[in-house]
Design an enzyme around this catalytic site. Structure first.
Site, PDB file in Angstrom:
ATOM      1  N   LYS A  77       0.857  -1.186   0.000  1.00  9.20           N
ATOM      2  CA  LYS A  77       0.000   0.000   0.000  1.00  9.20           C
ATOM      3  C   LYS A  77       0.884   1.225   0.000  1.00  9.20           C
ATOM      4  O   LYS A  77       1.856   1.300   0.756  1.00  9.20           O
ATOM      5  CB  LYS A  77      -0.853  -0.030   1.284  1.00  9.20           C
ATOM      6  CG  LYS A  77      -1.834   1.098   1.399  1.00  9.20           C
ATOM      7  CD  LYS A  77      -3.166   0.739   0.788  1.00  9.20           C
ATOM      8  CE  LYS A  77      -4.097   1.907   0.631  1.00  9.20           C
ATOM      9  NZ  LYS A  77      -3.780   2.805  -0.499  1.00  9.20           N
ATOM     10  N   LYS A 101       5.183   1.856   8.572  1.00  8.92           N
ATOM     11  CA  LYS A 101       4.022   2.621   9.029  1.00  8.92           C
ATOM     12  C   LYS A 101       2.792   1.721   9.191  1.00  8.92           C
ATOM     13  O   LYS A 101       2.105   1.761  10.209  1.00  8.92           O
ATOM     14  CB  LYS A 101       3.733   3.716   7.998  1.00  8.92           C
ATOM     15  CG  LYS A 101       2.720   4.730   8.414  1.00  8.92           C
ATOM     16  CD  LYS A 101       2.453   5.733   7.286  1.00  8.92           C
ATOM     17  CE  LYS A 101       3.716   6.393   6.793  1.00  8.92           C
ATOM     18  NZ  LYS A 101       3.471   7.330   5.693  1.00  8.92           N
ATOM     19  N   LYS A 113       5.124   2.103  -3.019  1.00  5.82           N
ATOM     20  CA  LYS A 113       5.081   3.527  -3.387  1.00  5.82           C
ATOM     21  C   LYS A 113       5.334   3.648  -4.884  1.00  5.82           C
ATOM     22  O   LYS A 113       5.929   2.764  -5.502  1.00  5.82           O
ATOM     23  CB  LYS A 113       6.173   4.300  -2.638  1.00  5.82           C
ATOM     24  CG  LYS A 113       5.880   5.777  -2.486  1.00  5.82           C
ATOM     25  CD  LYS A 113       4.938   6.024  -1.322  1.00  5.82           C
ATOM     26  CE  LYS A 113       4.609   7.480  -1.127  1.00  5.82           C
ATOM     27  NZ  LYS A 113       3.850   7.708   0.113  1.00  5.82           N
ATOM     28  N   THR A 197      -4.891  12.415   7.024  1.00 10.60           N
ATOM     29  CA  THR A 197      -3.479  12.491   7.422  1.00 10.60           C
ATOM     30  C   THR A 197      -3.308  13.545   8.516  1.00 10.60           C
ATOM     31  O   THR A 197      -2.659  13.311   9.538  1.00 10.60           O
ATOM     32  CB  THR A 197      -2.600  12.836   6.208  1.00 10.60           C
ATOM     33  OG1 THR A 197      -2.844  11.846   5.212  1.00 10.60           O
ATOM     34  CG2 THR A 197      -1.126  12.848   6.555  1.00 10.60           C
ATOM     35  N   ASN A 227      -2.161  18.869   1.027  1.00 12.97           N
ATOM     36  CA  ASN A 227      -3.156  18.067   1.729  1.00 12.97           C
ATOM     37  C   ASN A 227      -2.824  17.945   3.221  1.00 12.97           C
ATOM     38  O   ASN A 227      -3.658  18.221   4.085  1.00 12.97           O
ATOM     39  CB  ASN A 227      -3.253  16.677   1.075  1.00 12.97           C
ATOM     40  CG  ASN A 227      -4.278  15.815   1.781  1.00 12.97           C
ATOM     41  OD1 ASN A 227      -4.068  15.380   2.918  1.00 12.97           O
ATOM     42  ND2 ASN A 227      -5.418  15.598   1.160  1.00 12.97           N
ATOM     43  N   SER A 365      -7.268   5.215   4.343  1.00 19.64           N
ATOM     44  CA  SER A 365      -7.204   4.493   3.066  1.00 19.64           C
ATOM     45  C   SER A 365      -7.618   3.033   3.283  1.00 19.64           C
ATOM     46  O   SER A 365      -8.333   2.443   2.470  1.00 19.64           O
ATOM     47  CB  SER A 365      -5.781   4.531   2.486  1.00 19.64           C
ATOM     48  OG  SER A 365      -5.619   5.658   1.667  1.00 19.64           O
TER      49      SER A 365
HETATM   50  P1  NAD Z   1       0.700  18.013  -1.536  1.00 20.15           P
HETATM   51  O1  NAD Z   1       1.148  17.866  -2.917  1.00 20.15           O
HETATM   52  O2  NAD Z   1      -0.756  18.122  -1.275  1.00 20.15           O
HETATM   53  O3  NAD Z   1       1.427  19.264  -0.865  1.00 20.15           O
HETATM   54  C1  NAD Z   1       2.817  19.398  -0.831  1.00 20.15           C
HETATM   55  C2  NAD Z   1       3.149  20.754  -0.243  1.00 20.15           C
HETATM   56  O4  NAD Z   1       4.555  20.865  -0.104  1.00 20.15           O
HETATM   57  C3  NAD Z   1       2.705  21.928  -1.120  1.00 20.15           C
HETATM   58  O5  NAD Z   1       2.217  22.959  -0.306  1.00 20.15           O
HETATM   59  C4  NAD Z   1       4.005  22.353  -1.786  1.00 20.15           C
HETATM   60  O6  NAD Z   1       4.017  23.720  -2.162  1.00 20.15           O
HETATM   61  C5  NAD Z   1       4.993  22.101  -0.667  1.00 20.15           C
HETATM   62  N1  NAD Z   1       6.369  21.983  -1.137  1.00 20.15           N
HETATM   63  C6  NAD Z   1       6.823  21.369  -2.262  1.00 20.15           C
HETATM   64  N2  NAD Z   1       8.154  21.536  -2.354  1.00 20.15           N
HETATM   65  C7  NAD Z   1       8.531  22.250  -1.271  1.00 20.15           C
HETATM   66  C8  NAD Z   1       9.775  22.742  -0.805  1.00 20.15           C
HETATM   67  N3  NAD Z   1      10.893  22.516  -1.489  1.00 20.15           N
HETATM   68  N4  NAD Z   1       9.788  23.431   0.352  1.00 20.15           N
HETATM   69  C9  NAD Z   1       8.648  23.653   1.039  1.00 20.15           C
HETATM   70  N5  NAD Z   1       7.442  23.222   0.655  1.00 20.15           N
HETATM   71  C10 NAD Z   1       7.394  22.536  -0.495  1.00 20.15           C
HETATM   72  O7  NAD Z   1       1.329  16.780  -0.739  1.00 20.15           O
HETATM   73  P2  NAD Z   1       0.836  16.151   0.631  1.00 20.15           P
HETATM   74  O8  NAD Z   1      -0.068  15.035   0.316  1.00 20.15           O
HETATM   75  O9  NAD Z   1       0.418  17.221   1.554  1.00 20.15           O
HETATM   76  O10 NAD Z   1       2.196  15.501   1.140  1.00 20.15           O
HETATM   77  C11 NAD Z   1       3.143  16.228   1.927  1.00 20.15           C
HETATM   78  C12 NAD Z   1       3.979  15.245   2.717  1.00 20.15           C
HETATM   79  O11 NAD Z   1       3.113  14.447   3.535  1.00 20.15           O
HETATM   80  C13 NAD Z   1       4.768  14.259   1.862  1.00 20.15           C
HETATM   81  O12 NAD Z   1       5.971  13.935   2.513  1.00 20.15           O
HETATM   82  C14 NAD Z   1       3.865  13.050   1.822  1.00 20.15           C
HETATM   83  O13 NAD Z   1       4.574  11.861   1.520  1.00 20.15           O
HETATM   84  C15 NAD Z   1       3.352  13.084   3.248  1.00 20.15           C
HETATM   85  N6  NAD Z   1       2.135  12.315   3.443  1.00 20.15           N
HETATM   86  C16 NAD Z   1       0.989  12.624   2.784  1.00 20.15           C
HETATM   87  C17 NAD Z   1      -0.153  11.846   2.987  1.00 20.15           C
HETATM   88  C18 NAD Z   1      -1.463  12.148   2.316  1.00 20.15           C
HETATM   89  O14 NAD Z   1      -2.443  11.452   2.598  1.00 20.15           O
HETATM   90  N7  NAD Z   1      -1.555  13.157   1.479  1.00 20.15           N
HETATM   91  C19 NAD Z   1      -0.107  10.760   3.875  1.00 20.15           C
HETATM   92  C20 NAD Z   1       1.070  10.499   4.556  1.00 20.15           C
HETATM   93  C21 NAD Z   1       2.186  11.280   4.331  1.00 20.15           C
END
Ligand code: NAD
Length: 434
Positions: A77, A101, A113, A197, A227, A365
């Protein structure tokens, strides 16, 4: 196939760093060499060049990958990331963390992934849809509802998951809602998945604050406004916490009195079309008292709680000593480099690790997958109640393990995960073949 422009910060180091985190926990679990052999290697991975017809009429290639790191506890997953810096090492590391996780929060899943090396902000909605469908065409035999189940990650979202599921259904000629999670509600998504999340992270934040005696008056900085970060900022602000800094890829905004999060969200989402990514930044529209700062400065602010919610390797050997927060909640995956962990720990900074703090996404999920398989959908409150139960239970287990061995929360989270995976490996009865 070659991945161009791999992130210089995450060549082979990221995966080696991830393994080093796990190896630190070996001292506290009686693991056999067989278990170590399994867990230190990727089960399988597939790479493909995706061909997309651009709006100009020309064809363009985007390198893509899917990794199934380990499936001892169940089908793999993990999300699919669209980002220009996607590399084999990064996706392998993220799949490894997914394995750990899912085990920490006790889900019947292994870790996987996927990623595509692309800058989605340069693509139209039609081009992004073609890319999403090309990804599924390439990996349709590699994924499946009982084999490997993708979800959204950085720069992918519910709309893209809906396109991907539709493509998979076309290829297999049947309805398979459980092949992918994080879908739109009208295509079998779960209520509460969009905030899962951050809500899971919020429950963990509350538990950690209680243990550290941090009350409502604390200050909080959040890196990343997607997100994970945006919903976390909204939740915290709604609960009366003072969020003093947030950022996105273009920079950060800081106000020591507290930011107007609702205003920032409204601004960030302006002019955003379905399926397209916003190029509007949180730091484009500062209000009175707000100050534009860099992402690096945000990390080093004098705040009580720091929440990295963007990309990996942002707290490193170089800046760890300058971090002033008392508590770090890792909503992003892998934000703290392994060498930085040691520095933070020496400074007495408590880090709640990614494999626990951001597990809320994969928990809901899992709930979505269960609902898809049952064909029966839950009310939002039921999702939230079950999420809270899972997260607080996992926190308690990790916390107890850390108290027992006097170790940091990251190492104790790995201890909890390793025990579960080891039990599964051993229950399969492979000893006679050693
Ligand atoms: P997203 O695409 O919705 O948002 C990413 C954010 O990071 C955006 O605001 C973007 O502008 C910012 N960003 C990108 N590059 C950057 C940089 N160099 N410096 C600062 N900010 C930057 O992604 P997300 O889903 O919010 O994921 C963010 C993190 O959370 C990732 O590490 C992801 O693996 C982790 N995560 C997400 C989920 C989920 O359900 N969405 C679950 C577990 C972990």
């Amino acid at each position: 196939m070659v991945f161009k422009n791999p992130n210089p910060m995450c060549k082979e180091e990221l995966f080696e760093g991830a393994l080093a985190q796990m190896r630190k926990a070996y001292a506290y679990v009686d693991l056999t060499d067989n278990v170590k052999e399994v867990l230190e290697h990727t089960k399988e991975m597939l790479q493909a060049n995706l061909l997309v017809r651009m709006d100009s009429g020309s064809l363009k290639v985007f390198p893509a990958i899917r990794v199934r790191y380990n499936d001892e506890l169940g089908p793999t997953k993990g999300g699919i990331r669209f980002h220009p810096n996607v590399s084999v090492d990064e996706v392998k590391s993220l799949a490894f963390w997914m394995t750990m996780k899912c085990a920490v929060v006790n889900l019947p899943y292994g870790g996987g992934k996927g990623g595509v090396q692309v800058d989605p902000k340069r693509l139209s909605a039609r081009e992004i849809e073609s890319l999403a469908r090309a990804y599924i065409k390439a990996f349709a035999d590699f994924i499946g509802p009982d084999k490997d189940i993708p979800a959204p990650d950085v720069y992918t979202n519910a709309t893209i998951m809906g396109w991907m599921m539709d493509e998979y259904n076309d290829i297999t000629r049947k309805q398979n809602p459980a092949v992918i999670t994080g879908k739109p509600l009208n295509l079998g998504g779960s209520k509460g998945r969009n905030v899962a999340t951050s809500l899971g992270g919020y429950y963990i934040f509350k538990e950690a604050c209680e243990r550290l005696d941090l009350g409502k008056g604390i200050t909080i900085a959040i890196q990343g406004f997607g997100n994970a970060g945006m919903h976390m900022a909204k939740l915290l602000a709604n609960e009366g916490y003072r969020v003093v800094a947030v950022s996105d890829s273009k920079g950060a905004v800081y106000n020591p009195v507290g930011l107007d999060i609702a205003h920032l969200i409204e601004h960030k989402q302006k002019r955003r079309k379905e399926g397209e990514f916003s190029s509007i930044s949180v730091c484009d529209n500062c209000r009175e008292g707000d100050k534009k700062i860099t992402n690096e400065e945000l990390l080093e602010l004098k705040v009580d709680v720091l929440i990295p919610a963007a990309l990996e390797n942002v707290i490193t050997r170089k800046n760890a000593d300058k971090i002033k927060a008392k508590l770090v909640i890792e909503l992003a995956n892998g934000p703290t480099a392994t060498e930085a962990d040691h520095i933070l720990s020496k400074k007495g900074i408590v880090v709640v690790p990614d494999i626990l703090a951001n597990a809320g996404g994969v928990v809901v999920s899992y709930f979505e997958w269960v609902q898809n398989k049952a064909g029966f959908y839950w009310e939002e409150q039921k999702v939230f109640d079950r999420l809270r139960a899972k997260m607080t239970r996992a926190f308690e287990e990790v916390y107890l393990e850390s108290e027992k061995h006097k170790i940091d929360l990251r190492t104790s989270a790995y201890v909890v995960a390793l025990k579960r995976i080891m039990e599964a490996i051993e229950a399969k009865g492979r000893h006679p073949y050693d």
